[in-house]
Design an enzyme around this catalytic site. Sequence first.
Site, PDB file in Angstrom:
ATOM      1  N   GLU A   1      10.145   7.857   2.206  1.00 44.42           N
ATOM      2  CA  GLU A   1       9.249   8.976   2.521  1.00 44.42           C
ATOM      3  C   GLU A   1       7.783   8.647   2.245  1.00 44.42           C
ATOM      4  O   GLU A   1       6.908   9.009   3.017  1.00 44.42           O
ATOM      5  CB  GLU A   1       9.664  10.204   1.701  1.00 44.42           C
ATOM      6  N   ASP A   2       7.553   7.988   1.122  1.00 48.27           N
ATOM      7  CA  ASP A   2       6.169   7.838   0.636  1.00 48.27           C
ATOM      8  C   ASP A   2       5.573   6.441   0.796  1.00 48.27           C
ATOM      9  O   ASP A   2       4.428   6.224   0.411  1.00 48.27           O
ATOM     10  CB  ASP A   2       6.114   8.226  -0.853  1.00 48.27           C
TER      11      ASP A   2
END
Length: 721
Positions: free
Chosen positions: A90-91
Amino acid sequence: MTAATPSATVDLSALPPYALALKERIAYLPEAQIDRVLRAFQLGAQAHAGQERKSGEPYITHPVAVAGILAELGLDAETIIAAILHDTLEDTELSRETLATEFGEVVAELVDGVTKLDKMRFGSRQEADAESFRKMLLAMARDIRVILIKLADRLHNMRTLGAKDAPSRRRIARETLEIFAPIAQRLGMNKFKAELQDLGFRALYPDRYRVISERIRAALGNRREAMGKIEAALSARLAADHLPARVVGRIKSPWSIYSKMRNDHKSFAQLMDVYGFRVVVDSAMSCYMALGVVHALYKPVDRRFKDFIAIPKANGYQSLHTVLLGPFGAPIEVQIRTAEMDSVAERGVAAHWAYKTDSGPANSAQARAREWLSSLVDSSASTVSSSEFIENVKIDLFPDEVYLFTPRGDILSLPRNATALDFAYAVHTDVGDHAVAARVDKKLLPLRAKLESGQLVEIITAPSAVPNPAWLEVVVTGKARTAIRQYLKHLQHEDAVDFGHRMLDRALDAQGSSLDGIPPAVLDRFLDTSKLKRLEELLSDIALGNRMPDVVASQLLASRGRKAGKPQASAHAHEKIRITGAERGVLSFANCCHPLPGDEIIGYLSSGKGIVVHREECPNVVELRKSPERCVAIEWDRDVQGDYRAELRIEVINRPGVLATVAAAIAAADSNIENVEYVERDAAAATLLFAMEVKSRKHLADVIRRVRRTGVVSGAYRYPL
């Protein structure tokens, strides 16, 4: 993007202190697996380089802390690695392919399971959270380790919540108390549950938490000597009977005190005036022997004994619970269990990895968790809205259970206040859909009857029986609610399609055409322009008042290359649409005039509600006729079934017993009274307004006749006139 692969050997001197601390915690793993975990740390640190938490610490400290929490549970290397890398998809720029290549498909699948839905767009924050939560539950069903990572992630976030702003703290705390703590409890992970609840409580209600914590500390200070004496007496008596046992005093948490004060309406003094102890022995047989020993030492309180060893809780929890009358005038709560049961009670499904056991599947927290998760998958498949799915799950997450027996002797656990109808759906959806009554301990009871632990329940079904909307008020389980809603939505859709078909046909007929006369290509083009997938959606939209049949008819004729002419009189143009009253998904009956079978009626298309039926003489019809395109010509069918609401205004002589006399007359006419209220009242006379159910205008006339014959009534009128 593919990140650079970390080296096969890890330089320990280059590791920061928090990574070395993790290495010590995973010492139970083989050396080769420890090296894999440290390589995962290197890859995660590289991927998260430059990212910081709100507190200013490097971001990688968070996933490492999550991995440390899971290491305390003794989990396998794949779970620890996935925890370290759980935010990378996600990051960071790290790809799923890189994870799968470097650490295997299992790790990639686990990381994917806990990744939030950052690329999808939702109408609201609540909806986004709901969909993310739904994905997490379905990922749990594939591999239960997904939720263990998610719970550890939430636990560390709660421990470090102070860095967030106040609104974020409250939102995260409420979500923790409503969703994550109950999931931990449902999976038997009581240690996680207790810490999540207390951290959530502290963040949501800091003042209440502080006051209760201080009072607990003060109370424990005053009771330390008494607890020591009871603990010594229990240990000495067990040793005298040659039962090896460990006796531990239990202290209630601030959240459990607060929730019991709020839910059970008990004072702090009442809740703290209890001594709690846990007795841990070496075998299930020793549990029952220890029970006999403690009952010989202190007198047991009647009806306060529970055997969760013979009948485990739905989350796999096993223990004997008893309450004793202690030497200081206060009750003593004692839990007796084996070391294995204690591990399962603390760690739940995670005990599988930390505590190797040969116990049967009936006692396995893992088997029970999988059974629950598979029921969630079924529920998710039949629930369109994520928010509705979460509401159903929440119902199942508070397992204050009753234990019930099927005729075959199987045990089903249901939430407190569950009804016979919940039991029917727990057996099978088909049994629930066709249920008509229940035989509880050989006594015939209605489906709304609430059940109690230990009852033998048999469901009576009939092929013709089907769910009705009133059932939603009866059931408490998510499975039953989902099944009933699914059936009603299907029924509403069928009714709406049928009704919409008749309305559009009538509108086209008035313009000298018919639905069969519209070429398929024209119809397909119109549906495509209107962003509708099928004709059924168009017909349902018309019946629900979202589209006007006359307008749709004109548009279809224009699309066909023919101008909509003036309405032409045809054999069917002035025919009214007949209703049976059973089209409850499409029809509703106006509260201003309460139409009954036998009345002259008119329909009004209300957007989203469908057709609202009024009496022709209703005062509001004058206003409704100002929108003729929304008025629908309807009439009652010859064969009408069901009960309809009616109101009677009755003027009576005001004397004792008059209300009972009138009510008896209404009941004698086979009408069910829903409500009664006094409209006017003085010494001599009173006016009563009865709301009741009748089958038709003729049935209401019969009720009025019976009421007028009572001798206490001076006038009885349908209301409104």
